[in-house]
Write a protein that holds these residues in place. Structure first.
Motif, mmCIF file in Angstrom:
data_model
loop_
_atom_site.group_PDB
_atom_site.id
_atom_site.type_symbol
_atom_site.label_atom_id
_atom_site.label_comp_id
_atom_site.label_asym_id
_atom_site.label_seq_id
_atom_site.Cartn_x
_atom_site.Cartn_y
_atom_site.Cartn_z
ATOM 1 N N ASP A 79 -2.067 -10.445 -8.764
ATOM 2 C CA ASP A 79 -0.715 -10.106 -9.213
ATOM 3 C C ASP A 79 -0.584 -8.622 -9.524
ATOM 4 N N ASP A 80 -1.695 -7.974 -9.888
ATOM 5 C CA ASP A 80 -1.657 -6.544 -10.227
ATOM 6 C C ASP A 80 -1.142 -5.699 -9.067
ATOM 7 N N GLN A 81 -1.407 -6.125 -7.832
ATOM 8 C CA GLN A 81 -0.988 -5.329 -6.660
ATOM 9 C C GLN A 81 0.451 -5.637 -6.226
ATOM 10 N N MET A 82 1.089 -6.610 -6.880
ATOM 11 C CA MET A 82 2.522 -6.885 -6.684
ATOM 12 C C MET A 82 2.922 -7.054 -5.222
ATOM 13 N N GLY A 83 2.024 -7.662 -4.433
ATOM 14 C CA GLY A 83 2.368 -7.972 -3.048
ATOM 15 C C GLY A 83 2.189 -6.842 -2.056
ATOM 16 N N ARG A 84 1.648 -5.701 -2.489
ATOM 17 C CA ARG A 84 1.253 -4.606 -1.587
ATOM 18 C C ARG A 84 2.374 -4.171 -0.639
ATOM 19 N N GLY A 85 3.577 -4.068 -1.162
ATOM 20 C CA GLY A 85 4.684 -3.585 -0.340
ATOM 21 C C GLY A 85 4.494 -2.131 0.041
ATOM 22 N N THR A 86 4.921 -1.756 1.222
ATOM 23 C CA THR A 86 4.807 -0.368 1.684
ATOM 24 C C THR A 86 5.518 0.566 0.711
ATOM 25 N N GLY A 87 4.831 1.652 0.341
ATOM 26 C CA GLY A 87 5.402 2.631 -0.574
ATOM 27 C C GLY A 87 5.209 2.302 -2.039
ATOM 28 N N SER A 88 4.560 1.179 -2.327
ATOM 29 C CA SER A 88 4.422 0.733 -3.711
ATOM 30 C C SER A 88 3.129 1.251 -4.338
ATOM 31 N N GLU A 89 3.063 1.159 -5.655
ATOM 32 C CA GLU A 89 1.839 1.515 -6.366
ATOM 33 C C GLU A 89 0.706 0.563 -5.990
ATOM 34 N N GLY A 90 1.049 -0.709 -5.777
ATOM 35 C CA GLY A 90 0.036 -1.706 -5.437
ATOM 36 C C GLY A 90 -0.667 -1.416 -4.130
ATOM 37 N N ILE A 91 0.066 -0.901 -3.146
ATOM 38 C CA ILE A 91 -0.600 -0.611 -1.870
ATOM 39 C C ILE A 91 -1.409 0.672 -1.973
ATOM 40 N N ASP A 92 -0.991 1.593 -2.826
ATOM 41 C CA ASP A 92 -1.777 2.800 -3.047
ATOM 42 C C ASP A 92 -3.119 2.449 -3.693
ATOM 43 N N VAL A 93 -3.087 1.583 -4.691
ATOM 44 C CA VAL A 93 -4.311 1.118 -5.350
ATOM 45 C C VAL A 93 -5.198 0.380 -4.343
ATOM 46 N N SER A 94 -4.571 -0.405 -3.478
ATOM 47 C CA SER A 94 -5.315 -1.155 -2.461
ATOM 48 C C SER A 94 -5.993 -0.211 -1.470
ATOM 49 N N ALA A 95 -5.291 0.839 -1.069
ATOM 50 C CA ALA A 95 -5.864 1.819 -0.144
ATOM 51 C C ALA A 95 -7.069 2.507 -0.773
ATOM 52 N N THR A 96 -6.969 2.847 -2.047
ATOM 53 C CA THR A 96 -8.088 3.476 -2.747
ATOM 54 C C THR A 96 -9.293 2.546 -2.802
ATOM 55 N N TYR A 97 -9.036 1.269 -3.058
ATOM 56 C CA TYR A 97 -10.100 0.257 -3.071
ATOM 57 C C TYR A 97 -10.802 0.210 -1.711
ATOM 58 N N ILE A 98 -10.035 0.196 -0.637
ATOM 59 C CA ILE A 98 -10.591 0.136 0.718
ATOM 60 C C ILE A 98 -11.401 1.395 1.020
ATOM 61 N N GLU A 99 -10.880 2.549 0.649
ATOM 62 C CA GLU A 99 -11.586 3.814 0.872
ATOM 63 C C GLU A 99 -12.955 3.808 0.193
ATOM 64 N N LYS A 100 -12.997 3.354 -1.042
ATOM 65 C CA LYS A 100 -14.259 3.321 -1.789
ATOM 66 C C LYS A 100 -15.262 2.378 -1.142
ATOM 67 N N LYS A 101 -14.772 1.260 -0.627
ATOM 68 C CA LYS A 101 -15.645 0.325 0.074
ATOM 69 C C LYS A 101 -16.236 0.967 1.332
ATOM 70 N N LEU A 102 -15.397 1.587 2.137
ATOM 71 C CA LEU A 102 -15.873 2.221 3.371
ATOM 72 C C LEU A 102 -16.900 3.305 3.062
ATOM 73 N N GLN A 103 -16.619 4.098 2.064
ATOM 74 C CA GLN A 103 -17.550 5.151 1.666
ATOM 75 C C GLN A 103 -18.893 4.563 1.238
ATOM 76 N N ALA A 104 -18.846 3.497 0.442
ATOM 77 C CA ALA A 104 -20.081 2.847 -0.018
ATOM 78 C C ALA A 104 -20.884 2.270 1.143
ATOM 79 N N PHE A 105 -20.205 1.876 2.215
ATOM 80 C CA PHE A 105 -20.864 1.283 3.381
ATOM 81 C C PHE A 105 -21.375 2.334 4.373
ATOM 82 N N GLY A 106 -21.150 3.613 4.088
ATOM 83 C CA GLY A 106 -21.592 4.668 4.995
ATOM 84 C C GLY A 106 -20.681 4.870 6.188
ATOM 85 N N ILE A 107 -19.444 4.411 6.073
ATOM 86 C CA ILE A 107 -18.445 4.598 7.129
ATOM 87 C C ILE A 107 -17.646 5.866 6.802
#
Length: 321
Positions: free
Chosen positions: A48-76
């Motif tokens: 619920d914290d990501q509020m449905g990840r609508g384009t332009g929303s705070e929730g999708i920005d937080v989601s993008a940051t989460y994905i970036e950190k994962k990729l970095q941790a995986f050596g991508i």
């Protein structure tokens, strides 16, 4: 005293190096995708914290940051200067997240396989259902996103790919495939040498009555399904008549690449809307998904991607229709 300090520093450096090598070894050894791994990603993105990840929303920005950190941790590594590939949707800032793992063959590394999924969803609904207005988008498409990240972890650890792999999480899919249209056109201008696109969409629930695990949209447009089945040694992928009826080939982020590059570009899914009641619904929640099924699907697909990335010649080709 000085010798003692030097000795202690040397021991410390050796210990750190040994620990790092041990962690790298464990990352390679623990390459099987687990239900808990994919559930962790879905639980974060579809909370619920990501509020449905609508384009332009705070929730999708937080989601993008989460994905970036994962990729970095995986050596991508980022494909561009940063992981974010920005574009505009009306007045809103949007961004695909794009990671890159270079192939290990001096020639084949110039060819790129895209492994993608959209990480956005539709945000909140105007009409509440049982007091809930958040369209969490667990199956659509936190599930697909979790599979891309799982494969990024696998290949980032194993590094068995001769062709290069581009891991893409698309935004604004729900607004008309805008993120994939943007990236397809950008890569075309940049003369990217794409081999094929494997897009992941709604893999959170299994079929009960099929002789395959997942289907490929646009099944007959190329030999991708046939080849992946050959690579994995089973009838893993099939054709959904329902997906054909709804023309789902044109409904996800594979399609802009097919249009722009005229190359095999498909979506893999285990949900053709006949086996899930909560498409674009507030009940598309974390607890609705089958995480063992998801992990099994990804583990079955990985050898297909691995073989696809390592064939000496181009084996994934368009069919003459």
């Amino acid at each position: 005293m000085k010798k003692l300090i030097i000795l202690l520093v040397a021991i410390s450096m050796f210990s750190c190096k040994a620990k790092q090598e041990s962690q790298q070894f464990q990352a390679v050894e623990n390459s099987t995708i687990t239900a808990n791994e994919v559930k962790e990603t879905v639980a974060f993105l579809a909370s619920d914290d990501q509020m449905g990840r609508g384009t332009g929303s705070e929730g999708i920005d937080v989601s993008a940051t989460y994905i970036e950190k994962k990729l970095q941790a995986f050596g991508i590594k980022p494909y561009y200067e940063t992981y974010r590939d920005p574009f505009k949707v009306q007045e809103m800032d949007a961004y695909n997240v794009v990671g890159f793992l270079e192939g290990n063959d001096p020639k084949l590394k110039n060819e790129i396989i895209i492994i993608g999924a959209h990480y956005d969803h539709i945000g909140t609904k105007a009409k509440m259902v049982e007091g809930d207005s958040i369209a969490n988008g667990a199956n659509d498409n936190a599930a697909g996103t979790s599979s891309v990240l799982a494969m990024a972890r696998y290949f980032g650890a194993k590094k068995t790919n001769k062709r290069s792999l581009m891991f893409v999480l698309f935004s604004a899919e729900e607004m008309g495939l805008l993120g994939s249209k943007h990236l397809a056109n950008r890569l075309k201008v940049e003369n990217a040498n794409l081999y094929t696109v494997v897009n992941m969409e709604m893999i959170g629930v299994p079929f009960k009555d099929r002789d395959y695990v997942a289907f490929v949209t646009g099944y007959g447009k190329s030999n991708m399904a046939e080849k992946i089945n050959d690579y994995v040694g089973s009838k893993f992928l099939g054709e959904s008549e329902i997906a054909k009826q709804y023309n789902l080939f044109k409904a996800s982020d594979n399609y802009p690449f097919y249009e722009v590059f005229k190359m095999p570009s498909h979506t893999i899914s285990s949900c053709d809307l006949s086996n899930y009641d909560f498409y674009h619904h507030v009940h598309d929640e974390i607890e609705q998904l089958d995480y063992e099924h998801m992990a099994n699907l990804i583990n079955q697909l990985i050898p297909g991607i691995e073989n696809m990335s390592n064939t000496a010649t181009q084996e994934i080709i368009l069919n003459n229709e």
